[in-house]
Scaffold this motif. Sequence first.
Motif, mmCIF file in Angstrom:
data_model
loop_
_atom_site.group_PDB
_atom_site.id
_atom_site.type_symbol
_atom_site.label_atom_id
_atom_site.label_comp_id
_atom_site.label_asym_id
_atom_site.label_seq_id
_atom_site.Cartn_x
_atom_site.Cartn_y
_atom_site.Cartn_z
ATOM 1 N N ARG A 57 48.101 27.706 35.242
ATOM 2 C CA ARG A 57 47.540 28.435 36.358
ATOM 3 C C ARG A 57 46.598 29.494 35.803
ATOM 4 O O ARG A 57 46.979 30.607 35.524
ATOM 5 N N GLN A 58 45.365 29.104 35.615
ATOM 6 C CA GLN A 58 44.374 30.023 35.090
ATOM 7 C C GLN A 58 43.831 30.884 36.229
ATOM 8 O O GLN A 58 44.462 30.992 37.269
ATOM 9 N N TRP A 59 42.677 31.460 36.032
ATOM 10 C CA TRP A 59 42.068 32.338 37.027
ATOM 11 C C TRP A 59 41.944 31.646 38.383
ATOM 12 O O TRP A 59 41.417 30.543 38.478
ATOM 13 N N SER A 60 42.431 32.290 39.460
ATOM 14 C CA SER A 60 42.443 31.628 40.764
ATOM 15 C C SER A 60 41.779 32.506 41.829
ATOM 16 O O SER A 60 41.441 33.662 41.581
ATOM 17 N N ALA A 61 41.620 31.922 43.003
ATOM 18 C CA ALA A 61 41.047 32.669 44.125
ATOM 19 C C ALA A 61 41.951 33.841 44.486
ATOM 20 O O ALA A 61 41.486 34.923 44.842
ATOM 21 N N GLU A 62 43.270 33.611 44.364
ATOM 22 C CA GLU A 62 44.236 34.675 44.624
ATOM 23 C C GLU A 62 43.993 35.858 43.666
ATOM 24 O O GLU A 62 43.993 37.011 44.084
ATOM 25 N N ASP A 63 43.767 35.536 42.399
ATOM 26 C CA ASP A 63 43.492 36.595 41.421
ATOM 27 C C ASP A 63 42.261 37.400 41.844
ATOM 28 O O ASP A 63 42.258 38.631 41.784
ATOM 29 N N VAL B 179 43.104 39.719 44.676
ATOM 30 C CA VAL B 179 43.899 40.880 44.267
ATOM 31 C C VAL B 179 43.032 41.885 43.512
ATOM 32 O O VAL B 179 43.154 43.098 43.707
ATOM 33 N N VAL B 180 42.142 41.393 42.663
ATOM 34 C CA VAL B 180 41.244 42.297 41.945
ATOM 35 C C VAL B 180 40.378 43.059 42.945
ATOM 36 O O VAL B 180 40.163 44.267 42.817
ATOM 37 N N ASP B 181 39.914 42.358 43.970
ATOM 38 C CA ASP B 181 39.125 42.996 45.020
ATOM 39 C C ASP B 181 39.920 44.105 45.692
ATOM 40 O O ASP B 181 39.414 45.202 45.923
ATOM 41 N N GLU B 182 41.176 43.807 46.007
ATOM 42 C CA GLU B 182 42.037 44.806 46.635
ATOM 43 C C GLU B 182 42.237 46.013 45.740
ATOM 44 O O GLU B 182 42.215 47.152 46.197
ATOM 45 N N ALA B 183 42.425 45.728 44.442
ATOM 46 C CA ALA B 183 42.650 46.830 43.503
ATOM 47 C C ALA B 183 41.389 47.687 43.401
ATOM 48 O O ALA B 183 41.463 48.916 43.335
#
Lengths: 335, 264
Positions: B114-120, B123-127
Amino acid sequence: MIASAERRRLAGQGLTLAGLLLLACLASLLWGAGDVGAERALAVLAGHGDEEARFVVGTLRGSRTLVGLAVGMALGVAGALLQAVSRNPLAEPGLLGVSAGAAFAVAIALLLGTSAATLRVGVAQLGALLGCLCVLGVARFRGLGNDPVRLVLAGAAFTGLLSALTTLLLLFDQRAADEIRFWVVGSLSGRRLEDLLAVLPSLAVAAAITLVIARPLAALALGERLAAGLGHHPGRVRLLVILVVALLVGGATAIAGPIAFVGLVVPFAARALAGPDIRRSLWLCLLLGPLMVIIADVISRRLVAPSELPLGVLTALCGAPVLIAVVRRRRLPML
Amino acid sequence: MNVAACSLEARELTLAHDRTPVVVDLDVRLPAGQVTAIVGPNGCGKSTLLAGLARLHSPQSGHVLLDGNDIVRLPARELARRLALLPQEARAPEGLTVAELIGFGRQPHQSWLRQWSAEDRRVVDEALAAADLHALADRPLESLSGGQRQRAWIAMIIAQQTSLLLLDEPTSALDLGHQLEVFELVRHLADEGRTLAMVLHDLPIACRYADHLVAMREGRVVAAGPPGEVVTRELVRELYGVDCVLMHDPQSGAPILTGLRRIR
């Protein structure tokens, strides 16, 4: 994390470098040892051409080019890994005594009368591992992030010592001395496909481990505690990196002899192109390493034809200015 | 962000550096959803305690319990999904951008498959939004101000999506304005339900921004509780060897120390 524009830029760089590498390989097939000019060599590549030309291009130059590819990849990646794990932009297998350790081990093995290619690979890798551990131990690995030059000094001292010991060994045995002298300068000349096949398994193992540790290694660039906080095991990662570097440098040294500065220049260029994240710069090292080695090898054949300059001399000529430039920068780039 | 409340406590915890005990037989609990400040004089063991709570320092004896489970038994990645730590010496390689740094916070949630995903990315956007850094996302860290940079580091551990955040002296090198910038973010994170603990060496600042104070001296807790209750003239004297006059902030009610004088 990587915006799509950034991704495209990286892909563009990769493709450009791959194209350049292809050209370099072509040049390596067209010019070189044997009395076969570029035209006859081209004929061979086009599928015809005479027997002699086919032998020279296919067997001599072809295997030399393949060896160059492997050696370049191994040294470029090893340099990037060593720099990442020591957080030191000057950490280079050639400068740090890793190559010297491998060379010394091989010299001893040759003196003792071994000549089997596989044995030499193992011996070189063991020597590289010991060299790695010695230098990093001497320079006290962990605290070095702030003083990259100290690591290089320790490496220089270690390299000097080992080179002296290697020379000393040569005095004992003239027969072995010739074989060692031929090998110890670092060159691709006369290397055969069998030499490459002997190291291929260990290079494959190194590649597999590298894929697994790339992510934690990238996190290690943020500091040991932070990487641990992200769920990694810094100590384990560091040991694996040292093992991989020993496999790569030992393998490359077993085929081509000690070749310095590739592991310094290549990661330096890769970082300039791809940024500080090792997960990206490693891919470029895979292309830049062989590019540098093969170009240097072609030049080494052409510069003083019909004789050859040793490859190690040429990489040092390209690499030393880069080293000086890095050190002379007011502030060393932090990794 | 979905943050489940969770509790972290140390029970009879002893931590040692080369056999010299630095934290001795210590009991401490971080109240859920609150900001805890760990204060005390230099060398009192507060940073070591924080490292111990994050399992960076293995206990000589005693336990650290996360929701009742001993953290020694948790796999490293599992722990990293529940507890995030920002160490003091955090330093990024040159050229790393804010968004790239924050991306590192996703590592405990990633794996080989599970490499870099849309979910990641989400979450980065939220952070980025939580730390108010959207405008700076593509800037290299070294081009930021001290306060912005520290917010970026905190955003990185926000992206870890843990309900527990431990910060080791998050404001030690910052001027007053930048300190407030960081504390406002810390406050905001606690208001969203996260549990935070930070080591601070500035007692007045700790009084102002923490809900819960843990005062340490020589490896032991000498007082724990809301700043308004535990900070007394005697405590300040015991901790720092300093005499003071204690007043209260007319706005927040937090204790203020004035008339500081070192006792010989």
